[in-house]
Write a protein that holds these residues in place. Sequence first.
Motif, PDB file in Angstrom:
ATOM      1  N   GLY A   1     -43.496   8.200  -2.900  1.00 36.09           N
ATOM      2  CA  GLY A   1     -44.005   8.001  -4.246  1.00 36.09           C
ATOM      3  C   GLY A   1     -45.161   8.939  -4.554  1.00 36.09           C
ATOM      4  O   GLY A   1     -45.459   9.890  -3.817  1.00 36.09           O
ATOM      5  N   ARG A   2     -45.812   8.659  -5.653  1.00 38.88           N
ATOM      6  CA  ARG A   2     -46.931   9.496  -6.068  1.00 38.88           C
ATOM      7  C   ARG A   2     -48.179   9.170  -5.246  1.00 38.88           C
ATOM      8  O   ARG A   2     -48.397   8.022  -4.870  1.00 38.88           O
ATOM      9  N   PRO A   3     -48.993  10.152  -4.999  1.00 32.47           N
ATOM     10  CA  PRO A   3     -50.273   9.870  -4.302  1.00 32.47           C
ATOM     11  C   PRO A   3     -51.130   8.923  -5.136  1.00 32.47           C
ATOM     12  O   PRO A   3     -51.157   8.992  -6.365  1.00 32.47           O
ATOM     13  N   GLN A   4     -51.818   8.046  -4.461  1.00 27.22           N
ATOM     14  CA  GLN A   4     -52.675   7.067  -5.120  1.00 27.22           C
ATOM     15  C   GLN A   4     -54.070   7.671  -5.326  1.00 27.22           C
ATOM     16  O   GLN A   4     -54.654   8.247  -4.400  1.00 27.22           O
ATOM     17  N   ARG A   5     -54.562   7.535  -6.551  1.00 27.69           N
ATOM     18  CA  ARG A   5     -55.911   8.002  -6.861  1.00 27.69           C
ATOM     19  C   ARG A   5     -56.554   7.023  -7.839  1.00 27.69           C
ATOM     20  O   ARG A   5     -56.039   6.817  -8.940  1.00 27.69           O
ATOM     21  N   PHE A   6     -57.635   6.416  -7.444  1.00 22.28           N
ATOM     22  CA  PHE A   6     -58.353   5.483  -8.312  1.00 22.28           C
ATOM     23  C   PHE A   6     -59.778   5.304  -7.800  1.00 22.28           C
ATOM     24  O   PHE A   6     -60.093   5.629  -6.637  1.00 22.28           O
ATOM     25  N   THR A   7     -60.633   4.773  -8.689  1.00 19.85           N
ATOM     26  CA  THR A   7     -62.010   4.426  -8.336  1.00 19.85           C
ATOM     27  C   THR A   7     -62.266   2.994  -8.784  1.00 19.85           C
ATOM     28  O   THR A   7     -62.018   2.645  -9.943  1.00 19.85           O
ATOM     29  N   LEU A   8     -62.741   2.175  -7.864  1.00 21.78           N
ATOM     30  CA  LEU A   8     -62.915   0.747  -8.119  1.00 21.78           C
ATOM     31  C   LEU A   8     -64.365   0.352  -7.846  1.00 21.78           C
ATOM     32  O   LEU A   8     -64.934   0.699  -6.806  1.00 21.78           O
ATOM     33  N   HIS A   9     -64.954  -0.388  -8.786  1.00 20.06           N
ATOM     34  CA  HIS A   9     -66.331  -0.878  -8.639  1.00 20.06           C
ATOM     35  C   HIS A   9     -66.283  -2.372  -8.305  1.00 20.06           C
ATOM     36  O   HIS A   9     -65.561  -3.136  -8.947  1.00 20.06           O
ATOM     37  N   ALA A  10     -67.024  -2.775  -7.306  1.00 20.59           N
ATOM     38  CA  ALA A  10     -67.059  -4.172  -6.861  1.00 20.59           C
ATOM     39  C   ALA A  10     -68.441  -4.752  -7.123  1.00 20.59           C
ATOM     40  O   ALA A  10     -69.462  -4.251  -6.610  1.00 20.59           O
TER      41      ALA A  10
END
Length: 258
Positions: free
Chosen positions: A110-119
């Motif tokens: 699949g497509r490479p995963q790219r994200f930014t998550l704030h906790a």
Amino acid sequence: MAQEQQIQQELRRQRLLGELGLTAWVAQTQLEGAISSQVLGVKPSQAAAVAPAPTAAAQTAAQPATTTGTESPLAAVRQGLSSTKKTPPPEPPAKPKEAAPTPELSVPQGRPQRFTLHAYAMSFGYLLVEQQDPKAPGFTRQEQQLLKNLAALWGGLPSRPLVFQCPPSPQPVFEAEAKELLGGFVGGLEDSSQAPHNKTLIVATEQLAKLLVEQRHQAQQQRLAISSLAEMLADPLAHKPISWQAMLEAEFYAKAQH
């Protein structure tokens, strides 16, 4: 003359019978009312003692023929088979060669995963928020305003969140690995949380939410995923009501402090 011919025929008959191993029986005394005849050949009383041994021709003649009309058909067939040369049975057909196993094709990742998550550590547990542009240094102005309005239900946002970026290095990360990395990060937060209810609210796109829950807008144990900030800004009528209703059902509003 005729009598001599009869005598010769009788002698020949007795000789042939002797060669066959048979005794020629002739009358030795005159029978009453019978025509007189002279005794020829060997007397029957002496036939057993002086009878010549049967010759090879007589033995051959005495043996029954190998094949007669009354012989068993099965015996005749067996005799014929034994006298003929046996032909070897035909060789079984060669088994077709098994085709070489086809090399397994690599499963597409699949497509490479790219994200930014704030906790953010909240009173109910943790609030996880995805920013629209994973490469940007932070939220856009519209995202920041919407996030403040949402966090006001629980008394506002903490000063500094924990940030999780995927991929963590220049190497691309695909779904399976991203799920493992993100699951470990969120699981560690949930284990360390001191909140009484220890719930996790995920504000993210469906692609990112699938790494943590099976379906958005439905509470699963202590986790609930709703629409992302970018989706609520782009189409508020479609995403805000369903997200708010999911939060009400999961009782995330119960701990709000104003």
